[in-house]
Design an enzyme around this catalytic site. Sequence first.
Site, mmCIF file in Angstrom:
data_model
loop_
_atom_site.group_PDB
_atom_site.id
_atom_site.type_symbol
_atom_site.label_atom_id
_atom_site.label_comp_id
_atom_site.label_asym_id
_atom_site.label_seq_id
_atom_site.Cartn_x
_atom_site.Cartn_y
_atom_site.Cartn_z
ATOM 1 N N GLY A 1 13.983 28.040 -7.666
ATOM 2 C CA GLY A 1 15.317 28.023 -7.092
ATOM 3 C C GLY A 1 16.294 28.799 -7.930
ATOM 4 N N GLY A 2 17.575 28.448 -7.812
ATOM 5 C CA GLY A 2 18.613 29.168 -8.520
ATOM 6 C C GLY A 2 18.541 29.015 -10.024
ATOM 7 N N MET A 3 18.592 27.776 -10.503
ATOM 8 C CA MET A 3 18.600 27.546 -11.951
ATOM 9 C C MET A 3 17.295 26.989 -12.477
ATOM 10 S SD MET A 3 22.328 26.267 -13.228
ATOM 11 C CE MET A 3 22.123 24.607 -12.622
ATOM 12 N N GLY A 4 16.389 26.616 -11.604
ATOM 13 C CA GLY A 4 15.166 25.988 -12.093
ATOM 14 C C GLY A 4 13.984 26.223 -11.188
ATOM 15 N N LYS B 1 11.488 19.339 -12.000
ATOM 16 C CA LYS B 1 12.380 20.499 -11.967
ATOM 17 C C LYS B 1 12.764 20.854 -13.390
ATOM 18 C CE LYS B 1 16.603 22.326 -9.822
ATOM 19 N NZ LYS B 1 17.662 22.089 -8.811
ATOM 20 N N ASP C 1 25.313 22.262 0.180
ATOM 21 C CA ASP C 1 24.212 23.184 0.457
ATOM 22 C C ASP C 1 23.249 22.602 1.490
ATOM 23 O OD1 ASP C 1 23.019 25.657 0.124
ATOM 24 O OD2 ASP C 1 21.783 25.044 -1.582
#
Length: 329
Positions: free
Chosen positions: A24-27, A44, A140
């Site tokens: 994903g975005g950060m992880g 995660k 989101d």
Amino acid sequence: MTRDSAIPRPIDGRYRIERRISAGGMGAIWQAHDLDRDRPVALKLMLDKYASDAGARERFAREARAAHRLGSATDHAVRIVGFGIDDGTPYIAMELLHGEDLAARLSRRGALSVQEVATFLPQIACALRTAHAFGLVHRDIKPANIFISSHDGEERIKVLDLGIVKDLGRGAITTSGKILGTFWYMSPEQLHARPLDHRTDLWSLGLVMYEALCGRLPCPTVIEHLVLLSGGQVPRISQLAPDLPVALDGFFDRALERDPARRFQTVDELVQTFLALADGAWRPSPPLPEARGEPERALDAGARTALAPTALALTALDEATVWHAAERQ
């Protein structure tokens, strides 16, 4: 060997990595085995490039706290089973779900029936009602974050990923120069960096429902979608999908109302309105689960000219994660 590619040892001495599930975005999300509890989990892990950023770490911790509160209060949000920091890298341990997300199902099936949406919708509402009662705005809601889990032959909805959750009851964390979210499902107030509340999730849910019933978003090109966000009319779903009840046109006019004050005001109001419309078509409306504890028209030349620079800029960005503009929490 970096944490972003492979993990050769148990995380925190406890979680043995088995395979990568997604990024994903950060992880990144990994399937792992909890050695202490002898159970499978989803883990995660924050990516290395963000782990040294204090703001990113606090946002990750905020996600863990919010997800834990929500998952502890409703069966329709993913349950958090652990949170910690391993060798400088934050992680979140979650229940491992089996099934597919709504994006995958729509890709495979094309669209869902009114009956299926009416079955899933109260479960999504349970998660959002609980979040909103806590002062949490998901920000989101999209098909990829609505998971259809399968357990003992039954399907249950789980709302995922509070990575950009806004907590209206806590001090805001502001990231200068960024608007967070997914372009295709952002509310007008979210995209234009205006103050927002729980009604931004209702806009996003309305778009998810439209896509689920029609098999496509109301405005599938960037320019058309920007027109919708800025003053265009919602294409009539009954014309795009003639088998759907004409009464749904009015429903989506309200669900996708740009002014939050003219939108549905609560998720229960949205759900009950939809179920009442769907009720005559198939069967009595299911109870809402309780928490624990106008046609499409071509754009005129002026609109295309005015929006073309914005559209080009947007298509050059990663639409699934971060949009660059001033974020006003």
